[in-house]
Write a protein that holds these residues in place. Sequence first.
Motif, PDB file in Angstrom:
ATOM      1  N   SER A 125      29.925  17.463  87.627  1.00 40.91           N
ATOM      2  CA  SER A 125      30.222  17.284  86.213  1.00 40.91           C
ATOM      3  C   SER A 125      30.438  15.801  85.951  1.00 40.91           C
ATOM      4  O   SER A 125      31.185  15.145  86.684  1.00 40.91           O
ATOM      5  N   THR A 127      24.354  21.772  79.718  1.00 43.79           N
ATOM      6  CA  THR A 127      25.382  21.508  78.716  1.00 43.79           C
ATOM      7  C   THR A 127      25.659  22.779  77.931  1.00 43.79           C
ATOM      8  O   THR A 127      24.737  23.358  77.348  1.00 43.79           O
ATOM      9  N   VAL A 150      29.467  25.362  87.897  1.00 44.14           N
ATOM     10  CA  VAL A 150      28.599  24.354  88.506  1.00 44.14           C
ATOM     11  C   VAL A 150      28.428  24.613  89.996  1.00 44.14           C
ATOM     12  O   VAL A 150      27.373  24.325  90.569  1.00 44.14           O
ATOM     13  N   ASP A 152      26.338  18.292  85.054  1.00 45.88           N
ATOM     14  CA  ASP A 152      26.893  19.102  83.975  1.00 45.88           C
ATOM     15  C   ASP A 152      27.473  18.138  82.938  1.00 45.88           C
ATOM     16  O   ASP A 152      28.390  17.370  83.230  1.00 45.88           O
ATOM     17  N   ASP A 161      35.440  21.093  91.226  1.00 46.76           N
ATOM     18  CA  ASP A 161      34.609  21.080  90.020  1.00 46.76           C
ATOM     19  C   ASP A 161      34.615  22.467  89.383  1.00 46.76           C
ATOM     20  O   ASP A 161      35.027  23.461  89.991  1.00 46.76           O
ATOM     21  N   GLN A 170      35.151  15.586  84.583  1.00 48.56           N
ATOM     22  CA  GLN A 170      35.779  16.744  85.212  1.00 48.56           C
ATOM     23  C   GLN A 170      36.654  17.508  84.219  1.00 48.56           C
ATOM     24  O   GLN A 170      37.452  16.921  83.484  1.00 48.56           O
ATOM     25  N   SER A 171      36.495  18.825  84.211  1.00 51.99           N
ATOM     26  CA  SER A 171      37.243  19.668  83.289  1.00 51.99           C
ATOM     27  C   SER A 171      38.733  19.654  83.563  1.00 51.99           C
ATOM     28  O   SER A 171      39.555  19.561  82.642  1.00 51.99           O
TER      29      SER A 171
END
Length: 352
Positions: free
Chosen positions: A146, A195, A110, A175, A106, A149-150
């Motif tokens: 999250s 956020t 976070v 997140d 992650d 996921q980024s």
Amino acid sequence: MPPTTSSALAVHDRFAAGSGYLAACTQGLPTRETVAATRTDLENWSSGEASPLDYDAAIDRSRDAFSRIAGVDVDAIAIGSQVSVLASLAAGSAPDGARVLCVEGDFASVVAPFHAQAHRGVTVREAPLAELADAVDDETWLVAFSVVQSATGEHADIEAILAACARTGALSFADLTQALGWLPVDASRFDLTVTHAYKWLCAPRGSAFLTVREGIRDALLPLHAGWFAGEDPWASCYGPLAAPARSARRFDVSPAWPVWPGTAAALEFFAALDLAAVHAHDTALGDRFAEALGLDARGRAIHTWPDPDGADLAALTAAGLRASGRAGRARVAFHVWNTEDDVDRAVAALGR
């Protein structure tokens, strides 16, 4: 391919740029109103006419618009500058020896704040996203994850995670940075959310939001409390806070003033949109792209695939497209300014 969508929800002209920009998950584009608000503030500052009271009004507007986007009461919202700063409030409030569960891979903001509490015996376990709900046990104090996921664009199973938290009594900390603005999410379902608004909500970088469920506000330590966390901030400029804010404003971080006029304009733009229509638009483009590339993922605005040598990202860039790469993967994102033409240009650039 899926049916074509409307031309960027008829809002394409609200952005000075947009064609070929596939990087909302890295940094959103400002609306013309956000650019105008930021320029006006700069001019006011340069002429000596900027007023703190004007910034207070912009922050109030931002908080109100965010409440409509996130589905929470205004009194549940605190402001800050970064996800990591707001996450550290939760981490710093963990009891000594608490056990926290996070997602493998992650985003660092976070996860890192909880690891930083190791000196107090706080331990962090990690589980794959798909196994996160099953990893929640009776000793878990908090689950941090999250929603999107980024690095991969994968979605968390919110229902399963919240059910596991309800069963064990663990707190939920979500997140929403890669979700709000395109994926409808009810932030009131979580104990805590964070956020950063500069991605899908297209605000200037430096405006972030924390939501805190009313029942846990007294258990959360206002570690960053300053003058702006007072019930009347302008009466709290000196000495200890005689009267911290009764609402979640008690967790406010003193604002970086210049980002808030543009943030207010950005959030009011998104609060006025039909977010279900935004979701339908963005995911239709994402599905069109996934189908063309043979990706086994539907209903996403972010798509990633292995690109260890960066060749695909280079091909997209050479074709005049703005994309990104994370964790050895190429990454594209589709938002309100994008059209089917952007999808087709990306597919052609990749030689698919």
